[in-house]
Design an enzyme around this catalytic site. Structure first.
Site, PDB file in Angstrom:
ATOM      1  N   GLU A 176       0.862  -1.177   0.000  1.00 21.97           N
ATOM      2  CA  GLU A 176       0.000   0.000   0.000  1.00 21.97           C
ATOM      3  C   GLU A 176       0.901   1.230   0.000  1.00 21.97           C
ATOM      4  O   GLU A 176       1.813   1.316   0.837  1.00 21.97           O
ATOM      5  CB  GLU A 176      -0.914   0.016   1.227  1.00 21.97           C
TER       6      GLU A 176
ATOM      7  N   ARG B 257       5.993 -13.423   9.297  1.00 19.90           N
ATOM      8  CA  ARG B 257       6.583 -12.123   9.027  1.00 19.90           C
ATOM      9  C   ARG B 257       7.931 -12.040   9.730  1.00 19.90           C
ATOM     10  O   ARG B 257       8.249 -12.842  10.605  1.00 19.90           O
ATOM     11  CB  ARG B 257       5.666 -10.999   9.507  1.00 19.90           C
TER      12      ARG B 257
ATOM     13  N   LYS C 132       4.405   0.950  11.110  1.00 21.62           N
ATOM     14  CA  LYS C 132       4.420   2.205  10.362  1.00 21.62           C
ATOM     15  C   LYS C 132       4.047   3.376  11.258  1.00 21.62           C
ATOM     16  O   LYS C 132       4.620   4.465  11.143  1.00 21.62           O
ATOM     17  CB  LYS C 132       3.453   2.125   9.174  1.00 21.62           C
TER      18      LYS C 132
END
Length: 579
Positions: free
Chosen positions: A51, A286, A296
């Site tokens: 994204e 992950r 983020k």
């Protein structure tokens, strides 16, 4: 350094995804497929779907290496697709830096002369067309509950949800409302389009998930053309299917989303939009890296509160940050290979990443002498104003790279720690009466020191032995235990050197809801003035060196200027962190 030995990458790397692809290939699962133009498709097509709402970090680097690497190894292709379905958080700046980061890592989305960079917004018309079909087929409805009512009726993990009072709204009524939503007739949040699945499902993601919401916001690519936008869980599987993705690789947090991924593609296949075999989603663990954060939101906090010097601060785990720090693409590839791919979450110690970096730089980086904490050494019997050339290999393991020359003169800079007026036990460097070798130069004997009014040593004195020069026959006549680095004071390059270290002193700075700012390492950055070997001023931005004895350094790619390089410490020679 306090390894999490039970969870660190200490065993041979695994990649269960290769076994899946091998099995699919053996079965011919994705063989003999063609695109709309009739062109035969590869049997492996992956995608990296960020994204564009922030800067990529080391965890994304693992995903990039995985997706592009698998496609490369199986003769397939990997698409770069921007999941740009949330216009309030996305920006062209992030698109540009993502493109740059993937290319820096050495990957391309071109395949056999065709470019495979896409945006979810490329498919907005088709996504909407499919949404209308889902409504008419009875698989979706427009819900007019408030957000609070929807949340209350959704239930929880121990309690089933309750059907919306609008769940059985006639399809033609829902379709008219959906078209009104698209036409901008309603306010944000007034209506929402939901899939009709099962409000009693034990999987919360299957309790009539939202697939379109009203959002009157300007989109960085489509402008004000749309005021409704698809949800990620709706747009993602459809984008995969449109692009003929075979293996859709996601991190473990998307495992509970896979049933909806399969449900939506199965419904649309029934509607004739797609043919089988459909893409399949697979989840992998992950990257959880010690001494780092990858949220983020928290990274943005570091930037906005000026705790760091921007997204590309060399202490940041962002790709732009580690690139400026001096990491190489090859070191990231090596790291990704070493940690492998697994289905279970685990912690990878920062030392694994730093080890991959050292192993890559060792063979590449030319050598250079740098004095980081300078102390003057005066050779009293060396003729003032004269100099002599010394020689050293550019790289000790690559003689084909040749030698480098640098002068020795009466006044030198040495490391402060290389002199002790009263030596401790086992100290073999300079102290009154002791002999050492000046590396690549002469043997000298310390005769004393000068001090300032505070008693601090400001200069060391010595005599040199003219027949002791390294590389000459006389050098063999001198047996000394100490060997120290130096640079000629009148010839040295004075340079700013930024000594970077880990940003956090806690291996898990934000675990368990801890305030990560309390774990900030106060010594993560210091700026010093160093004296470097003659010729260091010719270093080009991004050029990497091993400063002998000290570690690996890079000429800063942003602040270095011709003749005035600024160096960043990339990593020390050995892992001594926390010891």
């Amino acid at each position: 350094m306090g390894n999490d030995s039970s969870n660190s990458a200490t065993t041979a790397p695994s990649n269960f995804l290769r076994g899946i692809i091998d099995a699919d290939t053996a079965l011919g699962k994705y063989a003999d497929r063609s695109d709309a133009s009739g062109t035969l498709l590869p049997t492996v097509i992956t995608r990296f779907p960020p994204e564009p709402n922030g800067y990529l970090h080391i965890g994304h680097a693992k995903s990039i290496c995985l997706n592009f690497g698998l496609a490369r190894d199986y003769g397939g292709r990997c698409h770069l697709r921007f999941d740009d379905t949330n216009p309030t958080k996305e920006d062209q700046e992030y698109v540009d830096t993502i493109i740059d980061s993937v290319q820096w890592l050495g990957f391309s989305w071109a395949h056999e002369g065709s470019d495979h960079q896409y945006f979810a917004s490329d498919y907005f018309d088709r996504l909407y067309q499919m949404a209308e079909w889902l409504v008419t087929a009875g698989h979706a409805y427009v819900d007019s509950q408030s957000a609070e009512a929807m949340a209350a009726n959704r239930g929880n993990f121990g309690e089933p949800g309750k059907n919306s009072p609008f769940r059985d709204r006639p399809a033609d009524e829902s379709l008219a409302l959906l078209r009104g939503m698209k036409a901008g007739e309603f306010r944000d949040g007034e209506h929402i389009l939901r899939a009709k699945i099962d409000m009693a499902s034990p999987n919360m993601n299957m309790r009539d998930p939202a697939i379109y919401r009203i959002r009157h916001a300007h989109h960085h690519r489509t402008g004000d053309q749309w005021c409704i936008y698809p949800m990620y869980d709706y747009a993602h599987p459809i984008s995969d299917a449109i692009e003929h993705i075979t293996h859709s690789l996601c991190t473990l947090e998307f495992q509970d989303h896979r049933p909806f991924y399969d449900w939506i593609l199965a419904r649309l296949a029934e509607g004739g939009f797609f043919s089988k075999p459909l893409p399949h989603q697979y989840e992998f663990a992950r990257l959880n890296l010690t001494y780092a954060i990858t949220s983020k939101r928290k990274l943005l906090q570091l930037v906005e509160e000026k705790i760091v010097d921007g997204w590309d601060d060399p202490r940041m785990p962002t790709i732009v940050g580690i690139r400026r720090r001096g990491f190489t693409p090859e070191s990231i590839h090596l790291f990704a290979e070493r940690i492998g791919v697994s289905k279970a979450d685990s912690w990878i110690d920062m030392s694994v990443l730093e080890g991959a970096l050292r192993d890559d730089l060792d063979a590449k980086a030319d050598r250079l002498v740098g004095v980081l904490k300078p102390l003057k050494l005066i050779i009293d019997n060396f003729t003032e104003g004269l100099s002599d050339d010394c020689s050293a290999p550019v790289h000790p393991h690559h003689p084909e790279r040749g030698n480098r020359s640098f002068p020795i003169s009466r006044e030198l800079w040495i490391e402060e720690e290389d002199f002790m007026e009263v030596p401790s036990k086992g100290y073999f460097r300079l102290f009154p009466g002791n002999k050492v070798r000046l590396r690549y130069g002469y043997v000298v004997e310390c005769t004393g020191c000068d001090k300032d009014e505070h008693g601090q040593v400001i200069a060391v004195h010595c005599h040199y032995f003219a027949d002791s020069k390294s590389g000459t026959d006389g050098a063999n006549n001198y047996k000394v235990k100490g060997n120290i680095h130096w640079v000629s004071a009148p010839h040295a390059v004075k340079a700013e050197v930024r000594m970077y270290d880990r940003l956090f002193s806690d291996p898990h700075p934000d675990a368990g809801g801890k305030d990560f700012k309390l774990a900030l390492n106060p010594d993560s950055k210091s700026v010093i003035t160093a004296y470097l070997e003659a010729g260091a001023d010719r270093a080009k931005p991004d050029e990497k060196f091993q400063f002998e004895r000290h570690g690996y350094f890079v000429a800063d790619r942003m602040d270095s200027m011709p003749g005035q390089p600024v160096f960043n410490r990339i990593v020390t020679l050995k892992d001594s962190w926390g010891k």
